[in-house]
Write a protein that holds these residues in place. Sequence first.
Motif, short mmCIF file in Angstrom:
data_model
loop_
_atom_site.label_atom_id
_atom_site.label_comp_id
_atom_site.label_asym_id
_atom_site.label_seq_id
_atom_site.Cartn_x
_atom_site.Cartn_y
_atom_site.Cartn_z
N MET A 1 70.39 -9.45 -46.76
CA MET A 1 69.19 -8.94 -47.40
C MET A 1 68.11 -8.80 -46.32
SD MET A 1 67.23 -10.36 -50.84
CE MET A 1 68.62 -11.30 -51.31
N ASP A 2 67.31 -7.74 -46.40
CA ASP A 2 66.26 -7.52 -45.41
C ASP A 2 65.00 -8.32 -45.79
OD1 ASP A 2 65.41 -6.05 -47.59
OD2 ASP A 2 64.87 -4.29 -46.45
N ARG A 3 63.98 -8.22 -44.95
CA ARG A 3 62.73 -8.97 -45.17
C ARG A 3 62.10 -8.65 -46.50
NH1 ARG A 3 58.65 -8.19 -40.53
NH2 ARG A 3 59.13 -6.05 -41.03
N LYS A 4 62.00 -7.35 -46.82
CA LYS A 4 61.37 -6.95 -48.08
C LYS A 4 62.15 -7.50 -49.27
CE LYS A 4 59.14 -2.78 -46.38
NZ LYS A 4 59.08 -1.31 -46.45
N GLY A 5 63.46 -7.49 -49.16
CA GLY A 5 64.29 -8.02 -50.24
C GLY A 5 64.05 -9.50 -50.49
N TRP A 6 63.95 -10.26 -49.40
CA TRP A 6 63.69 -11.70 -49.54
C TRP A 6 62.32 -11.96 -50.14
CZ3 TRP A 6 66.85 -15.54 -49.83
CH2 TRP A 6 68.10 -15.46 -49.20
N VAL A 7 61.32 -11.22 -49.70
CA VAL A 7 59.97 -11.43 -50.23
C VAL A 7 59.91 -11.03 -51.70
CG1 VAL A 7 57.54 -10.76 -50.02
CG2 VAL A 7 58.88 -11.27 -47.97
N MET A 8 60.54 -9.93 -52.06
CA MET A 8 60.57 -9.51 -53.47
C MET A 8 61.29 -10.57 -54.32
SD MET A 8 58.89 -6.80 -54.14
CE MET A 8 59.51 -6.53 -55.80
N ARG A 9 62.38 -11.10 -53.80
CA ARG A 9 63.11 -12.15 -54.53
C ARG A 9 62.21 -13.36 -54.76
NH1 ARG A 9 68.75 -14.87 -52.46
NH2 ARG A 9 68.89 -16.43 -54.10
N ALA A 10 61.45 -13.75 -53.75
CA ALA A 10 60.56 -14.90 -53.87
C ALA A 10 59.47 -14.65 -54.92
CB ALA A 10 59.93 -15.22 -52.52
N VAL A 11 58.83 -13.49 -54.85
CA VAL A 11 57.74 -13.19 -55.79
C VAL A 11 58.28 -13.05 -57.21
CG1 VAL A 11 55.92 -11.55 -56.37
CG2 VAL A 11 56.30 -12.16 -53.99
N GLU A 12 59.43 -12.43 -57.36
CA GLU A 12 60.02 -12.30 -58.70
C GLU A 12 60.38 -13.67 -59.27
OE1 GLU A 12 63.16 -9.51 -58.01
OE2 GLU A 12 61.79 -7.80 -58.11
N ALA A 13 60.85 -14.57 -58.45
CA ALA A 13 61.20 -15.92 -58.92
C ALA A 13 59.96 -16.72 -59.29
CB ALA A 13 62.00 -16.66 -57.84
N LEU A 14 58.89 -16.55 -58.52
CA LEU A 14 57.66 -17.32 -58.75
C LEU A 14 56.72 -16.66 -59.76
CD1 LEU A 14 57.03 -18.19 -55.00
CD2 LEU A 14 57.85 -19.76 -56.77
N ARG A 15 56.86 -15.36 -59.97
CA ARG A 15 56.04 -14.54 -60.87
C ARG A 15 54.62 -14.34 -60.35
NH1 ARG A 15 58.67 -11.14 -62.68
NH2 ARG A 15 57.11 -10.57 -64.16
N LEU A 16 53.85 -15.37 -60.19
CA LEU A 16 52.50 -15.33 -59.58
C LEU A 16 52.52 -16.31 -58.42
CD1 LEU A 16 50.20 -15.45 -62.73
CD2 LEU A 16 50.59 -13.48 -61.27
N ALA A 17 52.18 -15.85 -57.23
CA ALA A 17 52.30 -16.74 -56.08
C ALA A 17 51.31 -16.40 -54.99
CB ALA A 17 53.72 -16.66 -55.51
N THR A 18 50.83 -17.43 -54.34
CA THR A 18 49.97 -17.26 -53.17
C THR A 18 50.86 -17.12 -51.94
OG1 THR A 18 49.86 -19.63 -52.72
CG2 THR A 18 48.17 -18.71 -54.21
#
Length: 76
Positions: A1-18
């Motif tokens: 998975m590329d960088r954007k994929g990992w970041v999207m996965r993180a934000v989707e898992a957290l829903r709202l995140a700093t």
Amino acid sequence: MDRKGWVMRAVEALRLATFKEIQRYLDEEGEPFSKKELLDTLKALVAEGLLEEKEGVYRPARKKGSAEAFRRLFGD
């Protein structure tokens, strides 16, 4: 998975995140990002319309609906 994929996965898992919450999630998943690398990726995802940012909190962009998807798929 590329960088954007990992970041999207993180934000989707957290829903709202700093920034720090996203960074912590990625570290726990074994995908450490430098601060600059993560910030650049977040900015790119916001510019692409995949994420929304307000007052330092990121979330997945709201869906535009089927009309928007149809327009993107087939053009105007």
